[in-house]
Motif scaffolding. Sequence first.
Motif, PDB file in Angstrom:
ATOM      1  N   CYS A 184      44.217  42.526 -18.700  1.00 56.01           N
ATOM      2  CA  CYS A 184      43.236  43.617 -18.716  1.00 56.01           C
ATOM      3  C   CYS A 184      43.717  44.793 -19.570  1.00 56.01           C
ATOM      4  O   CYS A 184      44.880  45.194 -19.506  1.00 56.01           O
ATOM      5  CB  CYS A 184      42.952  44.102 -17.303  1.00 56.01           C
TER       6      CYS A 184
ATOM      7  N   TRP B   2      37.140  48.446 -16.304  1.00 62.45           N
ATOM      8  CA  TRP B   2      35.962  47.645 -15.971  1.00 62.45           C
ATOM      9  C   TRP B   2      36.307  46.164 -15.900  1.00 62.45           C
ATOM     10  O   TRP B   2      35.662  45.401 -15.171  1.00 62.45           O
ATOM     11  CB  TRP B   2      34.819  47.903 -16.956  1.00 62.45           C
ATOM     12  N   GLN B   3      37.314  45.749 -16.678  1.00 62.16           N
ATOM     13  CA  GLN B   3      37.737  44.352 -16.627  1.00 62.16           C
ATOM     14  C   GLN B   3      38.368  44.026 -15.266  1.00 62.16           C
ATOM     15  O   GLN B   3      38.139  42.940 -14.708  1.00 62.16           O
ATOM     16  CB  GLN B   3      38.724  44.069 -17.762  1.00 62.16           C
TER      17      GLN B   3
END
Length: 396
Positions: free
Chosen positions: A89, A93-94
């Motif tokens: 990541c 948001w990931q």
Amino acid sequence: MTSLLLSVIYLTFVSLGLPDSLLGSAWPVMYPELGAPVAAQSALSMLISACTIVSSLATAKLVRRWGTGRLVAASVGLTAAAILGFSACKEFWQLVALAIPYGLGAGAIDSSLNNYVAIHYGARHMSWLHCCWGVGTSVGPVAMGWALAGPVSWHGGYLVIGIAQALITAVLVCSLPLWKNGPGEKDVGESAAGNAAGDAAEELGYGELLRLPGAGASIASFGCYSALESSCGLWIASLLVLARGVAEAQAASMVALFYVGITAGRFLAGVVADRVAGPQMIRIGQGVIAAGLAALISGGRDATALSVAIALIGLGCAPIYPSIVALTPSRFGEAASQGMVSLQMACAYAGSTFFPPVCALVVGAGGAALLPWLYVAVLAAMSVLAELANSRCRAV
């Protein structure tokens, strides 16, 4: 074969515990890099918990359709993929997107394996199963600490745990014939009604389960227990630092005694589980927690007294969770067991999700010294509900 399958189940519960403490260990390094506010950890944790509640409630149907072995292998694979994704990541948001499969996989593992062991292996192995979870939660921060001390940072910590989860997934896939030939497992392809518990009868719906005598009290007592355990783990350090004048590093080390108490206590509970009835184990645990809370309240600023108090609280927590689950088949019947365990798991996750923020509000308002009294109130509610469940189930 049965011993080999039990070893695989133990390994799976180690895997369930491995990632549980990673986020808290790595978050001080993660959030600046990801450009997230420090408080975003709570939102991420609540999302994971919400997904575990959803998957816990779906587990009974999934077990009937797939069988325990296939469901557990798929769920560990799902968590492995999510954790490996965490390691790559670059933006917050990931993490949010990957938290969904991680939570869904963890809830299904927890609910299905707890019920399987409760039916086929009993209270002793149930306690040792949760001892294995404690081993996993202890190993996870060590791996993350190693990663943070080197050039790989938190990405490497998640990568190591993700690889370990992937290897355990491979073990589970190879073990599928053991589940088919193990205690109670039917070939799902041969019987539409086949399920991991080997019950011929279709499991009851959740509405029917909630109407069983003692069901509501048993489920609610589980929620109270999880609220107490999770909030102690998250907020005792703040109590020590803000209200008792303990240094931050020393407080972190003292909180580790809480988890040591849980892990060691669950091993000891397994040793005596065949000789002490489940309700009595729960009462003993509640009594030890009460002694620990009394010591915490009266311990003042004495580090030794506070350390003993924290260890006692953990030791008292140890037998309660596995004992409630182990009692489920005998209290409600095997046909109702998976559904009841799913409801209990869902309530447990709800307690561990929503009570710690209450503690956060108290601490934020300058009331850290009040935390032990909050824990006393939750313990009292849990004790009343546990006795109510005992009396109603005996009356059937």
